[in-house]
Design an enzyme around this catalytic site. Sequence first.
Site, mmCIF file in Angstrom:
data_model
loop_
_atom_site.group_PDB
_atom_site.id
_atom_site.type_symbol
_atom_site.label_atom_id
_atom_site.label_comp_id
_atom_site.label_asym_id
_atom_site.label_seq_id
_atom_site.Cartn_x
_atom_site.Cartn_y
_atom_site.Cartn_z
ATOM 1 N N SER A 260 0.851 -1.187 0.000
ATOM 2 C CA SER A 260 0.000 0.000 0.000
ATOM 3 C C SER A 260 0.886 1.235 0.000
ATOM 4 C CB SER A 260 -0.850 0.001 1.275
ATOM 5 O OG SER A 260 -1.490 1.244 1.438
ATOM 6 N N TYR A 273 -2.276 -0.563 10.504
ATOM 7 C CA TYR A 273 -2.220 -0.862 9.065
ATOM 8 C C TYR A 273 -0.874 -0.452 8.484
ATOM 9 C CZ TYR A 273 -3.711 -0.879 4.134
ATOM 10 O OH TYR A 273 -3.825 -1.119 2.790
HETATM 11 N N1 LIG Z 1 -8.695 -0.708 -1.111
HETATM 12 C C1 LIG Z 1 -7.683 0.159 -1.105
HETATM 13 O O1 LIG Z 1 -7.885 1.373 -1.224
HETATM 14 C C2 LIG Z 1 -6.265 -0.327 -0.977
HETATM 15 C C3 LIG Z 1 -5.213 0.567 -1.183
HETATM 16 C C4 LIG Z 1 -3.898 0.122 -1.098
HETATM 17 C C5 LIG Z 1 -3.638 -1.203 -0.813
HETATM 18 N N2 LIG Z 1 -4.667 -2.066 -0.597
HETATM 19 C C6 LIG Z 1 -4.319 -3.457 -0.279
HETATM 20 O O2 LIG Z 1 -4.888 -4.290 -1.257
HETATM 21 C C7 LIG Z 1 -5.203 -5.549 -0.684
HETATM 22 C C8 LIG Z 1 -6.658 -5.872 -0.970
HETATM 23 O O3 LIG Z 1 -7.440 -4.845 -0.398
HETATM 24 P P1 LIG Z 1 -8.969 -4.603 -0.809
HETATM 25 O O4 LIG Z 1 -9.303 -3.213 -0.466
HETATM 26 O O5 LIG Z 1 -9.202 -5.093 -2.182
HETATM 27 O O6 LIG Z 1 -9.684 -5.517 0.281
HETATM 28 P P2 LIG Z 1 -11.161 -6.125 0.358
HETATM 29 O O7 LIG Z 1 -11.560 -5.991 1.787
HETATM 30 O O8 LIG Z 1 -12.054 -5.551 -0.684
HETATM 31 O O9 LIG Z 1 -10.888 -7.655 0.008
HETATM 32 C C9 LIG Z 1 -10.015 -8.424 0.782
HETATM 33 C C10 LIG Z 1 -10.251 -9.896 0.517
HETATM 34 O O10 LIG Z 1 -9.358 -10.612 1.387
HETATM 35 C C11 LIG Z 1 -10.088 -11.659 2.023
HETATM 36 N N3 LIG Z 1 -9.478 -11.949 3.329
HETATM 37 C C12 LIG Z 1 -9.496 -11.197 4.455
HETATM 38 N N4 LIG Z 1 -8.864 -11.826 5.450
HETATM 39 C C13 LIG Z 1 -8.428 -13.015 4.957
HETATM 40 C C14 LIG Z 1 -7.724 -14.120 5.514
HETATM 41 N N5 LIG Z 1 -7.339 -14.113 6.787
HETATM 42 N N6 LIG Z 1 -7.448 -15.160 4.717
HETATM 43 C C15 LIG Z 1 -7.839 -15.174 3.410
HETATM 44 N N7 LIG Z 1 -8.518 -14.176 2.847
HETATM 45 C C16 LIG Z 1 -8.821 -13.107 3.604
HETATM 46 C C17 LIG Z 1 -11.498 -11.116 2.162
HETATM 47 O O11 LIG Z 1 -12.445 -12.174 2.320
HETATM 48 C C18 LIG Z 1 -11.678 -10.341 0.860
HETATM 49 O O12 LIG Z 1 -12.170 -11.172 -0.178
HETATM 50 C C19 LIG Z 1 -4.891 -5.438 0.806
HETATM 51 O O13 LIG Z 1 -3.626 -5.991 1.086
HETATM 52 C C20 LIG Z 1 -4.877 -3.939 1.039
HETATM 53 O O14 LIG Z 1 -4.072 -3.564 2.133
HETATM 54 C C21 LIG Z 1 -5.974 -1.663 -0.674
#
Ligand SMILES: NC(=O)c1ccc[n+]([C@@H]2O[C@H](COP(=O)([O-])OP(=O)(O)OC[C@H]3O[C@@H](n4cnc5c(N)ncnc54)[C@H](O)[C@@H]3O)[C@@H](O)[C@H]2O)c1
Length: 386
Positions: A260, A273
């Site tokens: 991130s 985080y």
């Molecule tokens: N959404 C954002 O703005 C953003 C920005 C930068 C980085 N990220 C990173 O991108 C990645 C995905 O984020 P997102 O926003 O798409 O998340 P999200 O919450 O939309 O999806 C996350 C997925 O991970 C699964 N998950 C959660 N805990 C789990 C576990 N213990 N074992 C297996 N699966 C599990 C959930 O069921 C879900 O399907 C993360 O690492 C997040 O830190 C997100």
Amino acid sequence: MSIEQIAPLVRGEYLRRLGVPVVVTALPDADSGLEAQQIGELASIAPPEGGDWGTSWVEVESVDELPAALAAAPLQNQGLVEVDGRSYGYKVSTVGAPEPLPHGKDPAASAAAARARVVQGKVAVVTGGAQGFGAEIVRGLVASGAFVYIADLNADGAAKLAAELGPNTAAVTVNVADEASVEAMAAQIAATTGGLDLVVSNAGIVRAGSVLEQEAADFRLTTEINYTAFFLITKHLGRLLAAQRRTAPDWTTDIIQINSKSGLVGSNKNGAYAGSKFGGIGLVQSFALELVEQGIKVNAICPGNFYDGPLWSDPDRGLFVQYLASGKVPGATTVDEVREFYEAKVPLRRGTYGSDVMRAIYYLIEQEYETGQAVPVTGGQVMLSS
Ligand SMILES: NC(=O)c1ccc[n+]([C@@H]2O[C@H](COP(=O)([O-])OP(=O)(O)OC[C@H]3O[C@@H](n4cnc5c(N)ncnc54)[C@H](O)[C@@H]3O)[C@@H](O)[C@H]2O)c1
């Protein structure tokens, strides 16, 4: 002895000889109860010139003798391995018709490769693949001809996406923070496709809160899923990649951590985080140094905010709705105004798309000469200074 130990060595042998990704499928077996598997739109590998396929047959006393025995056996599209009197059958196929990518000093390596060629026929796993960035990555990889395991705690969500995207996907239920669960996933992958080419460690959570008030349990959960899980994933899937490398010493593979922008700069009232993400980069750099020996590149991608994803845009629980309700954005009276406020913070004036992350993934796979890096994909919001 089990098919999980044998299949990666067999896959490696075919990777070495053919130079393209293959899928090694264990044949049904009455003794082990292994059932016939229907995976992927699989194609036969081409028979030797002027020849017909037969069945390769290799007999050894222990698995340690297997690499040399496989190397001495003729190349066939199916085979039988007998270890200490117990036999294991397998079939070798490809997903689509992958072509070898030019490498190193080959002049062809400087020409732009079609995106699809970078991952065509490769076997990938995407954790947290059921929704958000993970689902975008799954879709992108499948559209480029890869076979993708959608690995998620949300079994229904993963199964639904797999059903939608078709045979070149398989849903796997996993809790990435639980070692036994990650180990079981690695065994399942070994028994189903014989190995892997790409691991995208994407599952992650946010538990925002002031350091003066946050419950330690929330801090620990964030650390377990965003930080410790990357160790577990790299340990168990890295072993699988290393096993297939024993018989394919030139085959390189990738582990990509979805980090991130909060892994590069601190995040106010979001320390659990940001700390887990900063730590993730430390693991990426350290594992990259060690796993060079196994031909595994380890890199991170640091996206900016995915405003179109459920974390921000969910109409009930999304951050835009929450920030509107809490008055976090002064003067904002609608969700659109909250969104505009956040988009204005980005020099390129929009949130990160799944396609932005996919382009970074293709870059990291195609780029043979980089490991241990954290690639920002933030629309200019975070710029590297060291
Ligand atoms: N959404 C954002 O703005 C953003 C920005 C930068 C980085 N990220 C990173 O991108 C990645 C995905 O984020 P997102 O926003 O798409 O998340 P999200 O919450 O939309 O999806 C996350 C997925 O991970 C699964 N998950 C959660 N805990 C789990 C576990 N213990 N074992 C297996 N699966 C599990 C959930 O069921 C879900 O399907 C993360 O690492 C997040 O830190 C997100």
